[in-house]
Design a protein around this motif. Sequence first.
Motif, PDB file in Angstrom:
ATOM      1  N   ALA A  98     -45.495  53.089  48.427  1.00  0.00           N
ATOM      2  CA  ALA A  98     -45.604  52.403  49.712  1.00  0.00           C
ATOM      3  C   ALA A  98     -46.648  53.094  50.597  1.00  0.00           C
ATOM      4  O   ALA A  98     -47.411  52.432  51.307  1.00  0.00           O
ATOM      5  CB  ALA A  98     -44.250  52.381  50.412  1.00  0.00           C
ATOM      6  N   ALA A  99     -46.685  54.415  50.511  1.00  0.00           N
ATOM      7  CA  ALA A  99     -47.584  55.180  51.389  1.00  0.00           C
ATOM      8  C   ALA A  99     -49.047  54.787  51.200  1.00  0.00           C
ATOM      9  O   ALA A  99     -49.820  54.800  52.161  1.00  0.00           O
ATOM     10  CB  ALA A  99     -47.411  56.677  51.125  1.00  0.00           C
ATOM     11  N   THR A 100     -49.439  54.395  49.977  1.00  0.00           N
ATOM     12  CA  THR A 100     -50.851  54.076  49.738  1.00  0.00           C
ATOM     13  C   THR A 100     -51.311  52.868  50.550  1.00  0.00           C
ATOM     14  O   THR A 100     -52.492  52.697  50.789  1.00  0.00           O
ATOM     15  CB  THR A 100     -51.108  53.749  48.249  1.00  0.00           C
ATOM     16  N   HIS A 101     -50.356  52.023  50.962  1.00  0.00           N
ATOM     17  CA  HIS A 101     -50.696  50.828  51.745  1.00  0.00           C
ATOM     18  C   HIS A 101     -50.125  50.888  53.150  1.00  0.00           C
ATOM     19  O   HIS A 101     -50.142  49.900  53.871  1.00  0.00           O
ATOM     20  CB  HIS A 101     -50.155  49.566  51.055  1.00  0.00           C
ATOM     21  N   GLY A 102     -49.567  52.023  53.511  1.00  0.00           N
ATOM     22  CA  GLY A 102     -48.945  52.131  54.825  1.00  0.00           C
ATOM     23  C   GLY A 102     -47.748  51.203  54.985  1.00  0.00           C
ATOM     24  O   GLY A 102     -47.434  50.750  56.078  1.00  0.00           O
ATOM     25  N   ILE A 103     -47.063  50.941  53.878  1.00  0.00           N
ATOM     26  CA  ILE A 103     -45.863  50.095  53.939  1.00  0.00           C
ATOM     27  C   ILE A 103     -44.716  50.945  54.502  1.00  0.00           C
ATOM     28  O   ILE A 103     -44.476  52.043  54.016  1.00  0.00           O
ATOM     29  CB  ILE A 103     -45.507  49.572  52.529  1.00  0.00           C
ATOM     30  N   PRO A 104     -44.017  50.443  55.528  1.00  0.00           N
ATOM     31  CA  PRO A 104     -43.009  51.280  56.187  1.00  0.00           C
ATOM     32  C   PRO A 104     -41.762  51.519  55.332  1.00  0.00           C
ATOM     33  O   PRO A 104     -41.459  50.735  54.432  1.00  0.00           O
ATOM     34  CB  PRO A 104     -42.646  50.479  57.439  1.00  0.00           C
ATOM     35  N   SER A 105     -41.034  52.584  55.644  1.00  0.00           N
ATOM     36  CA  SER A 105     -39.814  52.941  54.904  1.00  0.00           C
ATOM     37  C   SER A 105     -38.791  51.821  54.958  1.00  0.00           C
ATOM     38  O   SER A 105     -37.990  51.655  54.038  1.00  0.00           O
ATOM     39  CB  SER A 105     -39.161  54.184  55.498  1.00  0.00           C
ATOM     40  N   ARG A 106     -38.821  51.052  56.040  1.00  0.00           N
ATOM     41  CA  ARG A 106     -37.889  49.934  56.176  1.00  0.00           C
ATOM     42  C   ARG A 106     -38.016  48.995  54.987  1.00  0.00           C
ATOM     43  O   ARG A 106     -37.032  48.508  54.448  1.00  0.00           O
ATOM     44  CB  ARG A 106     -38.213  49.213  57.490  1.00  0.00           C
ATOM     45  N   ARG A 107     -39.251  48.746  54.579  1.00  0.00           N
ATOM     46  CA  ARG A 107     -39.475  47.859  53.442  1.00  0.00           C
ATOM     47  C   ARG A 107     -38.966  48.498  52.145  1.00  0.00           C
ATOM     48  O   ARG A 107     -38.460  47.816  51.260  1.00  0.00           O
ATOM     49  CB  ARG A 107     -40.963  47.510  53.334  1.00  0.00           C
ATOM     50  N   VAL A 108     -39.128  49.824  52.029  1.00  0.00           N
ATOM     51  CA  VAL A 108     -38.627  50.529  50.847  1.00  0.00           C
ATOM     52  C   VAL A 108     -37.114  50.320  50.734  1.00  0.00           C
ATOM     53  O   VAL A 108     -36.602  49.966  49.665  1.00  0.00           O
ATOM     54  CB  VAL A 108     -38.960  52.041  50.934  1.00  0.00           C
ATOM     55  N   ASP A 109     -36.406  50.482  51.855  1.00  0.00           N
ATOM     56  CA  ASP A 109     -34.955  50.285  51.823  1.00  0.00           C
ATOM     57  C   ASP A 109     -34.591  48.838  51.529  1.00  0.00           C
ATOM     58  O   ASP A 109     -33.602  48.562  50.851  1.00  0.00           O
ATOM     59  CB  ASP A 109     -34.343  50.740  53.148  1.00  0.00           C
ATOM     60  N   GLU A 110     -35.416  47.926  52.027  1.00  0.00           N
ATOM     61  CA  GLU A 110     -35.175  46.508  51.765  1.00  0.00           C
ATOM     62  C   GLU A 110     -35.227  46.185  50.271  1.00  0.00           C
ATOM     63  O   GLU A 110     -34.331  45.519  49.748  1.00  0.00           O
ATOM     64  CB  GLU A 110     -36.255  45.671  52.453  1.00  0.00           C
ATOM     65  N   VAL A 111     -36.265  46.677  49.600  1.00  0.00           N
ATOM     66  CA  VAL A 111     -36.356  46.346  48.166  1.00  0.00           C
ATOM     67  C   VAL A 111     -35.294  47.087  47.356  1.00  0.00           C
ATOM     68  O   VAL A 111     -34.826  46.584  46.337  1.00  0.00           O
ATOM     69  CB  VAL A 111     -37.774  46.592  47.562  1.00  0.00           C
ATOM     70  N   ILE A 112     -34.899  48.274  47.829  1.00  0.00           N
ATOM     71  CA  ILE A 112     -33.808  48.988  47.144  1.00  0.00           C
ATOM     72  C   ILE A 112     -32.525  48.152  47.217  1.00  0.00           C
ATOM     73  O   ILE A 112     -31.819  47.978  46.222  1.00  0.00           O
ATOM     74  CB  ILE A 112     -33.601  50.387  47.769  1.00  0.00           C
ATOM     75  N   ASP A 113     -32.262  47.592  48.391  1.00  0.00           N
ATOM     76  CA  ASP A 113     -31.087  46.729  48.538  1.00  0.00           C
ATOM     77  C   ASP A 113     -31.231  45.473  47.697  1.00  0.00           C
ATOM     78  O   ASP A 113     -30.277  45.016  47.070  1.00  0.00           O
ATOM     79  CB  ASP A 113     -30.898  46.332  50.005  1.00  0.00           C
ATOM     80  N   LEU A 114     -32.423  44.937  47.675  1.00  0.00           N
ATOM     81  CA  LEU A 114     -32.666  43.697  46.948  1.00  0.00           C
ATOM     82  C   LEU A 114     -32.338  43.827  45.465  1.00  0.00           C
ATOM     83  O   LEU A 114     -31.788  42.921  44.852  1.00  0.00           O
ATOM     84  CB  LEU A 114     -34.130  43.269  47.135  1.00  0.00           C
ATOM     85  N   VAL A 115     -32.682  44.981  44.879  1.00  0.00           N
ATOM     86  CA  VAL A 115     -32.416  45.153  43.449  1.00  0.00           C
ATOM     87  C   VAL A 115     -31.076  45.835  43.193  1.00  0.00           C
ATOM     88  O   VAL A 115     -30.735  46.123  42.059  1.00  0.00           O
ATOM     89  CB  VAL A 115     -33.550  45.949  42.743  1.00  0.00           C
TER      90      VAL A 115
END
Lengths: 301, 273
Positions: A98-115
């Motif tokens: 995520a860091a390479t694109h400046g994607i926020p941690s919120r999105r990381v948690d979102e996809v973790i929940d999604l899967v």
Amino acid sequence: MLEASALTKRYGDKTAVDHLTFSVRPGIVTGFLGPNGAGKSTTMRMLIGLDLPTEGRATVRGRSYADHPAPLHEVGAMLQARAVHPGRSARDHLRTLAATHGIPSRRVDEVIDLVGLRSVATRRAGGFSLGMAQRLGVAAALLGDPATLILDEPVNGLDPEGVLWIRTLLKRLAAEGRTVFVSSHLMSEMALTAEHLVIIGRGRLLADCSVADFTRSAAKNTVRARTPDAELLRTRLAGPDVTITGDDTGDLIVSGRTAEQIGRIAAGLGIVLYQLTDQVASLEEAFMEQTKDATEYQAVA
Amino acid sequence: MSADFVTPSPAAFHGRVTQTRVLHSEWLKLSTIRSTYITAALTLVVTIGLAIVTCWGQSDHYAWMAPDLKARWDPAGWSQIGFTFSQLSIGVLGVLTVTGEYTSGMIRATLGAVPERWPVLEAKAAVFGAAALVLSMIGCLAAFYAGQTMFAGKHIGTTLSAPGVAREIFGTAFYVTLVGLFGIALGALVRSTPGGISCLLGIITILPLVARGLPENWYNALAPYLPSNAGTDITRLYHTPHTLYPWPGFGLFALYVAGTFAVATVLLKRRDA
Ligand SMILES: Nc1ncnc2c1ncn2[C@@H]1O[C@H](COP(=O)(O)OP(=O)(O)OP(=O)(O)O)[C@@H](O)[C@H]1O
Ligand SMILES: [Mg+2]
């Protein structure tokens, strides 16, 4: 939208992908099928710029993958389930990407929940089961909310629940308007998931059609008729385009005449029919029929 | 699970890849792995421990030393003996920083996210180099002060402000850092952990030993230019025959590392991942 034009990859004198031309449309799931060694993974690696084509071109929405300034927002890919440093947690793995694109941690948690990995997100990924690793791979692919997904055998090694999960997810992603390109060995699986098929064998394109067309064209449609007067019916059905075979049950297997025609003829003769059914070859049979000459590795009979 | 999960929460992001972001990513990679901390701790303990043991031993030998040896007495150099270990631990960690990604398959995800590729290697080198430099500085300074306390009773120690001493101490830290970067470059070149470590150890430790098998005039002509011989000239106070002067030696070693980097960068861009 993915496009391959005359895409070719040679390793030494081995041609893994041979002038493949096809395109993958948004809004539907496209299945990418072929026997082992057909060149599916190689094609997918070229689509996302990991392998350089020997000839031809692969594009994502009209541009080479590498020319997109934010590739993770364009294409989410899962090429192999275990692509994680075993010592890093699932969450940290996703954070590094995520860091390479400046994607926020919120999105990381979102996809973790999604899967569905929330409960194990801080555990070392090295201890993950194949199914968990597969889910982490899907999470990584979804991280950038990509317009296109490329998944190499996502159902490999999954239990039935996992297979159903992937199937539902892929359909939903396509329904959201994304381009979804999924490889598999299993025609039966793709028949349930995909709307369109790209079939290759030995690196060459064998079919690029809808699942419905494939089923219709490739299936050998025959009709099974069971009757006590088999011999009489057989002589009356005979014709230039008609072949009739029997099987050990004494039933007639007719091709070249529809069930309606057979029913009428039988009625006209006063023949009793116990059974009259359309026989559709299974998709798997049709697929094997289609690829039988293009199978890389075949058991010697 | 509801469908709105797939689509991100509102106003989430529209980021593109930048060098700063790749640096951040590489920093996360380095800092989220336990072996980084274990290697760092081990390196500090061994560097300081070796300084204490060696300086204690040398302070005992000093009284019986021949006058010509006393004339070349290098108390700061003795305290830096731990670099023989830290060059290996930091170098191997450098190799693993790259080859670990190839072994695990993570490299495909990394290069998929940064298809330009070379920013990844650049960021790895920058992040690892900075971390290794800080660690080595701490290690070398701590080893220096720990070592000098062993000499203090006999008044044969030195200070950081004495001529050449700061160059020895910081030079040792620079050398160890460069070996770490050399590890990264070799790892990127070879792409396998055993291969990368073998290359690194072969060049840093085995090559100077093997060279000793050469006829003497050959050895004398060649030895000063071997990478680790050139690189370690900066770690000694006095110049000895058949070695380069500290900064030219260090510069040559830096050139070797930079050259390896350049080749690794070109290949990274060209080879299939
Ligand atoms: N890096 C490589 N070097 C040499 N040959 C390769 C390389 N990668 C793939 N091949 C060869 O190219 C062919 C296609 O391989 P690929 O992995 O793309 O097939 P696949 O359709 O994904 O097969 P599978 O269903 O088994 O995953 C194979 O014969 C394989 O041996
Ligand atoms: Mg494959």
